[in-house]
Design a protein around this motif. Structure first.
Motif, PDB file in Angstrom:
ATOM      1  N   LEU A  10       0.840  -1.189   0.000  1.00 50.99           N
ATOM      2  CA  LEU A  10       0.000   0.000   0.000  1.00 50.99           C
ATOM      3  C   LEU A  10       0.876   1.240   0.000  1.00 50.99           C
ATOM      4  CD1 LEU A  10      -2.526  -0.933   2.845  1.00 50.99           C
ATOM      5  CD2 LEU A  10      -2.659  -1.513   0.415  1.00 50.99           C
ATOM      6  N   ARG A  11       0.293   2.339  -0.517  1.00 51.87           N
ATOM      7  CA  ARG A  11       0.982   3.643  -0.486  1.00 51.87           C
ATOM      8  C   ARG A  11      -0.038   4.688  -0.091  1.00 51.87           C
ATOM      9  NH1 ARG A  11       3.388   5.284  -5.958  1.00 51.87           N
ATOM     10  NH2 ARG A  11       1.252   5.869  -6.315  1.00 51.87           N
ATOM     11  N   ASN A  12       0.400   5.666   0.696  1.00 47.84           N
ATOM     12  CA  ASN A  12      -0.506   6.743   1.088  1.00 47.84           C
ATOM     13  C   ASN A  12      -0.206   8.007   0.272  1.00 47.84           C
ATOM     14  OD1 ASN A  12       1.713   8.019   2.322  1.00 47.84           O
ATOM     15  ND2 ASN A  12       1.108   7.397   4.383  1.00 47.84           N
ATOM     16  N   ASP A  13      -0.939   9.081   0.562  1.00 48.72           N
ATOM     17  CA  ASP A  13      -0.775  10.326  -0.190  1.00 48.72           C
ATOM     18  C   ASP A  13       0.588  10.972   0.017  1.00 48.72           C
ATOM     19  OD1 ASP A  13      -3.326  10.030  -1.221  1.00 48.72           O
ATOM     20  OD2 ASP A  13      -4.256  11.339   0.270  1.00 48.72           O
ATOM     21  N   GLU A  14       1.277  10.608   1.079  1.00 51.18           N
ATOM     22  CA  GLU A  14       2.623  11.123   1.335  1.00 51.18           C
ATOM     23  C   GLU A  14       3.691  10.237   0.682  1.00 51.18           C
ATOM     24  OE1 GLU A  14       3.887  13.848   2.797  1.00 51.18           O
ATOM     25  OE2 GLU A  14       1.933  14.715   3.252  1.00 51.18           O
ATOM     26  N   GLU A  15       3.236   9.259  -0.120  1.00 47.79           N
ATOM     27  CA  GLU A  15       4.111   8.323  -0.828  1.00 47.79           C
ATOM     28  C   GLU A  15       4.960   7.489   0.130  1.00 47.79           C
ATOM     29  OE1 GLU A  15       6.113  10.504  -3.961  1.00 47.79           O
ATOM     30  OE2 GLU A  15       4.233  10.764  -5.037  1.00 47.79           O
ATOM     31  N   GLN A  16       4.343   7.116   1.255  1.00 48.44           N
ATOM     32  CA  GLN A  16       4.944   6.186   2.198  1.00 48.44           C
ATOM     33  C   GLN A  16       4.319   4.817   1.935  1.00 48.44           C
ATOM     34  OE1 GLN A  16       3.629   8.674   5.459  1.00 48.44           O
ATOM     35  NE2 GLN A  16       5.758   8.976   6.067  1.00 48.44           N
ATOM     36  N   TYR A  17       5.071   3.770   2.161  1.00 48.89           N
ATOM     37  CA  TYR A  17       4.635   2.417   1.826  1.00 48.89           C
ATOM     38  C   TYR A  17       4.396   1.585   3.069  1.00 48.89           C
ATOM     39  CZ  TYR A  17       5.868   3.323  -3.012  1.00 48.89           C
ATOM     40  OH  TYR A  17       5.907   3.842  -4.285  1.00 48.89           O
ATOM     41  N   SER A  18       3.540   0.572   2.912  1.00 50.77           N
ATOM     42  CA  SER A  18       3.249  -0.354   3.990  1.00 50.77           C
ATOM     43  C   SER A  18       2.850  -1.702   3.393  1.00 50.77           C
ATOM     44  CB  SER A  18       2.106   0.179   4.849  1.00 50.77           C
ATOM     45  OG  SER A  18       1.831  -0.701   5.918  1.00 50.77           O
ATOM     46  N   LEU A  19       3.097  -2.777   4.141  1.00 54.38           N
ATOM     47  CA  LEU A  19       2.619  -4.102   3.758  1.00 54.38           C
ATOM     48  C   LEU A  19       1.316  -4.345   4.503  1.00 54.38           C
ATOM     49  CD1 LEU A  19       5.851  -6.269   3.971  1.00 54.38           C
ATOM     50  CD2 LEU A  19       5.082  -4.765   2.146  1.00 54.38           C
ATOM     51  N   TRP A  20       0.361  -4.983   3.821  1.00 55.29           N
ATOM     52  CA  TRP A  20      -0.942  -5.205   4.417  1.00 55.29           C
ATOM     53  C   TRP A  20      -1.477  -6.550   3.953  1.00 55.29           C
ATOM     54  CZ3 TRP A  20      -2.632  -2.375   8.225  1.00 55.29           C
ATOM     55  CH2 TRP A  20      -3.969  -2.475   8.616  1.00 55.29           C
ATOM     56  N   PRO A  55       8.563  12.137   3.696  1.00 56.03           N
ATOM     57  CA  PRO A  55       7.203  12.268   3.173  1.00 56.03           C
ATOM     58  C   PRO A  55       7.183  13.230   1.981  1.00 56.03           C
ATOM     59  CG  PRO A  55       7.229  12.554   5.564  1.00 56.03           C
ATOM     60  CD  PRO A  55       8.651  12.513   5.095  1.00 56.03           C
ATOM     61  N   LYS A  56       6.244  13.024   1.084  1.00 56.72           N
ATOM     62  CA  LYS A  56       6.134  13.839  -0.131  1.00 56.72           C
ATOM     63  C   LYS A  56       6.063  15.331   0.200  1.00 56.72           C
ATOM     64  CE  LYS A  56       3.234  14.524  -4.173  1.00 56.72           C
ATOM     65  NZ  LYS A  56       2.010  14.118  -4.863  1.00 56.72           N
ATOM     66  N   SER A  57       5.271  15.703   1.217  1.00 60.16           N
ATOM     67  CA  SER A  57       5.127  17.126   1.555  1.00 60.16           C
ATOM     68  C   SER A  57       6.462  17.735   1.987  1.00 60.16           C
ATOM     69  CB  SER A  57       4.069  17.315   2.639  1.00 60.16           C
ATOM     70  OG  SER A  57       4.409  16.592   3.804  1.00 60.16           O
ATOM     71  N   LEU A  58       7.275  16.993   2.702  1.00 61.41           N
ATOM     72  CA  LEU A  58       8.582  17.496   3.113  1.00 61.41           C
ATOM     73  C   LEU A  58       9.503  17.636   1.909  1.00 61.41           C
ATOM     74  CD1 LEU A  58      10.667  18.336   5.211  1.00 61.41           C
ATOM     75  CD2 LEU A  58      11.150  15.899   5.584  1.00 61.41           C
ATOM     76  N   ARG A  59       9.517  16.641   1.032  1.00 65.96           N
ATOM     77  CA  ARG A  59      10.350  16.738  -0.176  1.00 65.96           C
ATOM     78  C   ARG A  59       9.976  17.968  -0.994  1.00 65.96           C
ATOM     79  NH1 ARG A  59       8.717  11.302  -0.948  1.00 65.96           N
ATOM     80  NH2 ARG A  59       7.747  11.931  -2.895  1.00 65.96           N
ATOM     81  N   GLU A  60       8.669  18.211  -1.146  1.00 65.37           N
ATOM     82  CA  GLU A  60       8.219  19.366  -1.932  1.00 65.37           C
ATOM     83  C   GLU A  60       8.623  20.682  -1.266  1.00 65.37           C
ATOM     84  OE1 GLU A  60       4.037  18.574  -2.374  1.00 65.37           O
ATOM     85  OE2 GLU A  60       4.379  17.280  -4.124  1.00 65.37           O
ATOM     86  N   ARG A  61       8.484  20.764   0.064  1.00 63.67           N
ATOM     87  CA  ARG A  61       8.897  21.986   0.769  1.00 63.67           C
ATOM     88  C   ARG A  61      10.385  22.234   0.600  1.00 63.67           C
ATOM     89  NH1 ARG A  61       5.402  20.383   5.042  1.00 63.67           N
ATOM     90  NH2 ARG A  61       7.184  19.564   6.164  1.00 63.67           N
ATOM     91  N   MET A  62      11.176  21.183   0.710  1.00 62.95           N
ATOM     92  CA  MET A  62      12.623  21.331   0.581  1.00 62.95           C
ATOM     93  C   MET A  62      13.010  21.736  -0.837  1.00 62.95           C
ATOM     94  SD  MET A  62      13.926  18.198   2.979  1.00 62.95           S
ATOM     95  CE  MET A  62      15.654  18.670   2.952  1.00 62.95           C
ATOM     96  N   GLU A  63      12.334  21.172  -1.845  1.00 63.75           N
ATOM     97  CA  GLU A  63      12.605  21.539  -3.231  1.00 63.75           C
ATOM     98  C   GLU A  63      12.240  22.990  -3.493  1.00 63.75           C
ATOM     99  OE1 GLU A  63      10.528  18.662  -5.612  1.00 63.75           O
ATOM    100  OE2 GLU A  63      11.819  17.022  -4.937  1.00 63.75           O
ATOM    101  N   ASN A  64      11.098  23.433  -2.962  1.00 63.68           N
ATOM    102  CA  ASN A  64      10.651  24.800  -3.166  1.00 63.68           C
ATOM    103  C   ASN A  64      11.527  25.797  -2.428  1.00 63.68           C
ATOM    104  OD1 ASN A  64       8.539  24.021  -4.840  1.00 63.68           O
ATOM    105  ND2 ASN A  64       7.082  23.868  -3.149  1.00 63.68           N
ATOM    106  N   ALA A  65      12.077  25.420  -1.295  1.00 62.28           N
ATOM    107  CA  ALA A  65      12.957  26.301  -0.538  1.00 62.28           C
ATOM    108  C   ALA A  65      14.269  26.520  -1.279  1.00 62.28           C
ATOM    109  CB  ALA A  65      13.220  25.733   0.846  1.00 62.28           C
ATOM    110  N   GLY A  66      14.676  25.520  -2.044  1.00 63.08           N
ATOM    111  CA  GLY A  66      15.928  25.624  -2.778  1.00 63.08           C
ATOM    112  C   GLY A  66      15.763  26.284  -4.146  1.00 63.08           C
ATOM    113  N   ALA A  67      14.537  26.490  -4.577  1.00 62.21           N
ATOM    114  CA  ALA A  67      14.283  27.058  -5.918  1.00 62.21           C
ATOM    115  C   ALA A  67      14.421  28.539  -5.941  1.00 62.21           C
ATOM    116  CB  ALA A  67      12.878  26.666  -6.379  1.00 62.21           C
TER     117      ALA A  67
END
Length: 67
Positions: A10-20, A55-67
């Motif tokens: 499984l994957r959530n909206d933050e692109e984290q994975y889990s086994l179920w 998490p996806k939101s953190l990656r996006e914040r970090m990318e935007n901070a560097g832009a």
């Protein structure tokens, strides 16, 4: 869980994975990615595709901070 349990990845909206387990309803906020198998097979798949644990939101914040 016993060794005969079949899992899905499984994957959530933050692109984290889990086994179920495949025979248990998928919890809210998670979606199957189409990979099913033994725990070892699913874990190997997750190891292959989940290369950035942030998490996806953190990656996006970090990318935007560097832009």
């Amino acid at each position: 869980m016993d060794e005969n349990t079949r899992y899905q990845v499984l994957r959530n909206d933050e692109e984290q994975y889990s086994l179920w387990p495949v025979d248990i309803e998928v919890p809210g906020g998670w979606q199957p990615v189409g990979k099913e198998g033994t725990e070892a097979e699913c874990s190997a798949y997750v190891d292959e595709v989940w290369t950035d644990m942030r998490p996806k939101s953190l990656r996006e914040r970090m990318e935007n901070a560097g832009a």
